[in-house]
Scaffold this motif. Structure first.
Motif, PDB file in Angstrom:
ATOM      1  N   THR A  53     -17.101 -62.294 -45.092  1.00 33.19           N
ATOM      2  CA  THR A  53     -17.799 -61.103 -45.597  1.00 33.19           C
ATOM      3  C   THR A  53     -16.809 -60.010 -45.955  1.00 33.19           C
ATOM      4  OG1 THR A  53     -19.667 -61.683 -44.159  1.00 33.19           O
ATOM      5  CG2 THR A  53     -19.630 -59.467 -45.089  1.00 33.19           C
ATOM      6  N   GLU A  94     -25.832 -55.844 -50.386  1.00 34.77           N
ATOM      7  CA  GLU A  94     -25.705 -56.876 -49.355  1.00 34.77           C
ATOM      8  C   GLU A  94     -27.083 -57.272 -48.851  1.00 34.77           C
ATOM      9  OE1 GLU A  94     -22.813 -56.722 -46.260  1.00 34.77           O
ATOM     10  OE2 GLU A  94     -21.524 -55.319 -47.360  1.00 34.77           O
ATOM     11  N   ASP A  96     -28.986 -59.799 -45.979  1.00 39.33           N
ATOM     12  CA  ASP A  96     -28.866 -60.684 -44.823  1.00 39.33           C
ATOM     13  C   ASP A  96     -29.933 -61.761 -44.936  1.00 39.33           C
ATOM     14  OD1 ASP A  96     -28.386 -61.882 -42.406  1.00 39.33           O
ATOM     15  OD2 ASP A  96     -29.469 -60.374 -41.227  1.00 39.33           O
ATOM     16  N   SER A  99     -32.661 -62.657 -42.078  1.00 38.23           N
ATOM     17  CA  SER A  99     -33.923 -61.928 -41.909  1.00 38.23           C
ATOM     18  C   SER A  99     -34.669 -61.718 -43.220  1.00 38.23           C
ATOM     19  CB  SER A  99     -33.649 -60.561 -41.254  1.00 38.23           C
ATOM     20  OG  SER A  99     -32.695 -59.831 -42.000  1.00 38.23           O
ATOM     21  N   ASN A 101     -35.318 -64.234 -45.895  1.00 38.82           N
ATOM     22  CA  ASN A 101     -35.131 -65.600 -46.370  1.00 38.82           C
ATOM     23  C   ASN A 101     -36.342 -66.181 -47.099  1.00 38.82           C
ATOM     24  OD1 ASN A 101     -36.851 -65.861 -44.226  1.00 38.82           O
ATOM     25  ND2 ASN A 101     -35.408 -66.973 -42.921  1.00 38.82           N
ATOM     26  N   ASP A 128     -25.278 -62.834 -47.159  1.00 39.48           N
ATOM     27  CA  ASP A 128     -24.650 -63.347 -45.944  1.00 39.48           C
ATOM     28  C   ASP A 128     -25.583 -64.336 -45.244  1.00 39.48           C
ATOM     29  OD1 ASP A 128     -22.579 -63.614 -44.217  1.00 39.48           O
ATOM     30  OD2 ASP A 128     -22.820 -61.668 -43.237  1.00 39.48           O
ATOM     31  N   GLU A 129     -24.991 -65.312 -44.546  1.00 41.26           N
ATOM     32  CA  GLU A 129     -25.744 -66.369 -43.855  1.00 41.26           C
ATOM     33  C   GLU A 129     -26.741 -67.020 -44.815  1.00 41.26           C
ATOM     34  OE1 GLU A 129     -24.796 -67.310 -41.012  1.00 41.26           O
ATOM     35  OE2 GLU A 129     -23.501 -65.615 -40.544  1.00 41.26           O
ATOM     36  N   THR A 158     -21.416 -68.230 -45.722  1.00 39.26           N
ATOM     37  CA  THR A 158     -22.103 -69.049 -44.719  1.00 39.26           C
ATOM     38  C   THR A 158     -21.107 -69.660 -43.751  1.00 39.26           C
ATOM     39  OG1 THR A 158     -23.546 -70.974 -44.396  1.00 39.26           O
ATOM     40  CG2 THR A 158     -22.005 -71.076 -46.216  1.00 39.26           C
TER      41      THR A 158
END
Length: 575
Positions: A53, A94, A96, A99, A101, A128-129, A158
């Motif tokens: 990141t 950004e 995430d 949370s 998805n 991210d992720e 990831t």
């Protein structure tokens, strides 16, 4: 009081040059910026805390910088850089994915992509992720990821690349981040300690780097924890106390005791380590790694591979000079076998102690290593002096932990004869709780050694069945095996071959799974090493399949034909 900022955030890199341990990747990204050859989608993957990141943010900041430096780094002074540093940039977004998805979250992102940037050239979307996105979200993202607007760049990050669907991977440039080396982590921790006015020993920082397992963020978190514990004076002892790490000193003590052939000192050191709360698997894996490190330090060229502090490396080199290569090869093999068998062992402490005894006996006759290579992991007879020492151990082995056949008298072999092989109870494959009470004898020895002879005593079927029943009656934990052995009795087919006929495949599997333990016991009890067991499923047993409704009715009609007339008269049908 000023707000405290953890080191992982305070010293987060802001330029490619300040990224630690990823020189190849940062050079590639800088060259892409210099040559204006930017892809529309990137995938940064690798372990946690290695800079994925961080590099994504630096890359996004650099491509929007209005005044790049000659080294193709962000200037940190233009309006775009200042907005990014103050976290108010509208060009860098950004998300995430852990949370956010769902399909709706991706649709909202796609709607934002259409809006061009107000300042700078590109709008960068860092997800991210990304492996946490649902399959539906991935699919709705495919078209935009493949053909985004010219001003849009996606950077996906990831830790689990294998969870990304292939259609996403094929649309991205993939960058694999490596674990950061111990030396790079130590150097960065030295820099942080200097900036924070913290006194830190090199050996202490090395332990922190090893504990971090290649992650800079983890290393900085452990460093902050240790600084709080030591009030700014980070020493080697304070680090191992705070992190509950087994001190190198214990491994050196064990090595000295093993080289001296002192069983009692080895077992006392092991007892001390266990009393400190360390688990046996951790201990034996540490011993294996310790001997490996000694082998590495045998040669000055390979000693560079050993990433520890200078003082500890010098001690390893000095200890390695006392060990022969043959000794280290054999020690690593014995310790590794113990590590592999530890989880399956029912008496784990005894397994550790027997391993230490084997290691202590390696130095008795160094010239015989070639002969020992033919007898893998055999335990030599315990000498009278070692027996006396073993009785002094604080926690002697009890009759519940060890089982022994009556020890035969061991006579010295003539010089011309080859020394008979020796085997330990570890090789018998029998559960300690599964032997008969008559076979148990009280002993204070921590090791039981039985001289192995080639036995070929004849026995009757009655003797075989008696030994079979004795084994079964004394099984405690393996109740299913006990029931199987009590139900089916062996029958002799020859002098040394017997057959057990069972009714089901399940019973056969029980006997197959415990065959080695059963045969080891029978061979020793009946004094015949050629005993062989054959297991057969009885052919007389037929398996009846469930009958259908029609088959049941037909059977009833045969017994009472009136049922068929009744069915025809009322036009009945079977359900």
């Amino acid at each position: 009081m000023d707000n405290y900022i953890v080191s992982a955030r305070k010293y987060r890199p802001v330029t490619f040059r300040s990224v630690v341990g990823q020189e190849a990747l940062t050079t590639t990204l800088k060259n892409a910026i210099a040559g204006n050859k930017l892809a529309h989608a990137y995938l940064f993957c690798g372990p946690r805390g290695v800079g994925k990141t961080t590099c994504a943010r630096i890359f996004a900041k650099t491509i929007n910088c209005l005044n790049l430096t000659p080294e193709h780094e962000a200037c940190n002074q233009c309006e775009s850089c200042v907005a990014f540093d103050e976290q108010r940039s509208y060009n860098i977004h950004e998300l995430d994915a852990a949370s956010n998805n769902s399909v709706d979250d991706i649709r909202t992102l796609i709607d934002q992509v259409r809006i061009p940037p107000q300042i700078g050239k590109y709008k960068v979307y860092i997800i991210d992720e990304v492996h946490m996105l649902s399959t539906a979200a991935f699919n709705s993202f495919l078209k935009t990821l493949e053909e985004p607007p010219a001003h849009a760049i996606f950077i996906l990050a990831t830790t689990e690349k294998h969870k990304i669907i292939p259609t996403i991977l094929s649309r991205c440039q993939v960058y694999d981040f490596n674990r950061i080396s111990i030396s790079d982590i130590v150097n960065h921790l030295k820099y942080v300690a200097q900036e924070e006015n913290v006194v830190a020993e090199p050996e202490a920082l090395n332990i922190i780097a090893q504990k971090a397992d290649g992650g800079m963020r983890d290393a900085l978190s452990i460093f902050d924890q240790t600084v709080s514990y030591t009030a700014g004076n980070v020493t080697y002892q304070s680090v191992i106390d705070n992190l509950n790490v087994l001190d190198f000193e214990y491994y050196f003590k064990l090595t000295d005791a093993i080289l001296a052939g002192s069983v009692v000192n080895s077992l006392l050191i092991l007892n001390d380590i266990l009393n400190r709360g360390f688990e046996g698997q951790y201990i034996i894996s540490g011993i294996t790694s310790h001997f490996r490190d000694l082998l590495v330090c045998k040669d000055p060229v390979t000693a560079k591979l050993f990433e520890v502090g200078a003082s500890i490396r010098d001690r390893y080199i000095a200890t390695a000079k006392q060990c022969s290569n043959d000794f280290l090869y054999k020690a690593i093999e014995i310790a590794n076998d113990c590590d592999l068998n530890y989880r399956l062992s029912k008496n784990k402490r005894l397994l550790l102690e027997l391993t230490l005894i084997k290691l202590c006996q390696l130095t008795e006759k160094p010239a015989d290593f070639k002969d020992q290579a033919e007898k893998k992991n055999e335990l030599k007879p315990v000498t009278p002096s070692q027996k006396t020492e073993l009785k002094a151990i604080a926690e002697p082995v009890t009759p519940q932990n060890i089982v022994s056949e009556p020890k035969p008298e061991i006579k010295p072999a003539p010089q011309s004869e080859k020394k008979p092989p020796v085997k330990s109870i570890a090789g018998l494959g029998v559960s300690l709780s599964s032997l008969s009470k008559d076979d148990k004898e009280k002993t204070a020895d921590n090791a039981v050694v039985i001289e192995s002879k080639q036995n070929n005593e004849l026995f009757t079927e009655q003797q075989l069945q008696t030994a079979w029943q004795t084994f079964a009656e004394n099984l405690i934990e393996e109740k299913l095996l006990k029931n199987t052995m009590m139900l089916y009795r062996p029958k002799m087919l020859g002098n040394t071959v017997f057959e057990v006929e069972v009714n089901t495949e399940i019973n056969k599997n029980y006997l197959d799974d415990h065959g080695n333990a059963i045969l080891s016991y029978l061979r020793e009890r009946l004094q015949n090493d050629d005993i062989t067991m054959a297991i057969k499923i009885s052919e007389a047993i037929t398996v009846k399949k469930p009958l259908t409704s029609r088959e049941i009715f037909d059977d009833m009609v045969q017994k009472n034909p009136s049922l068929q007339k009744l069915s025809d008269e009322f036009d009945l049908e079977l359900s």
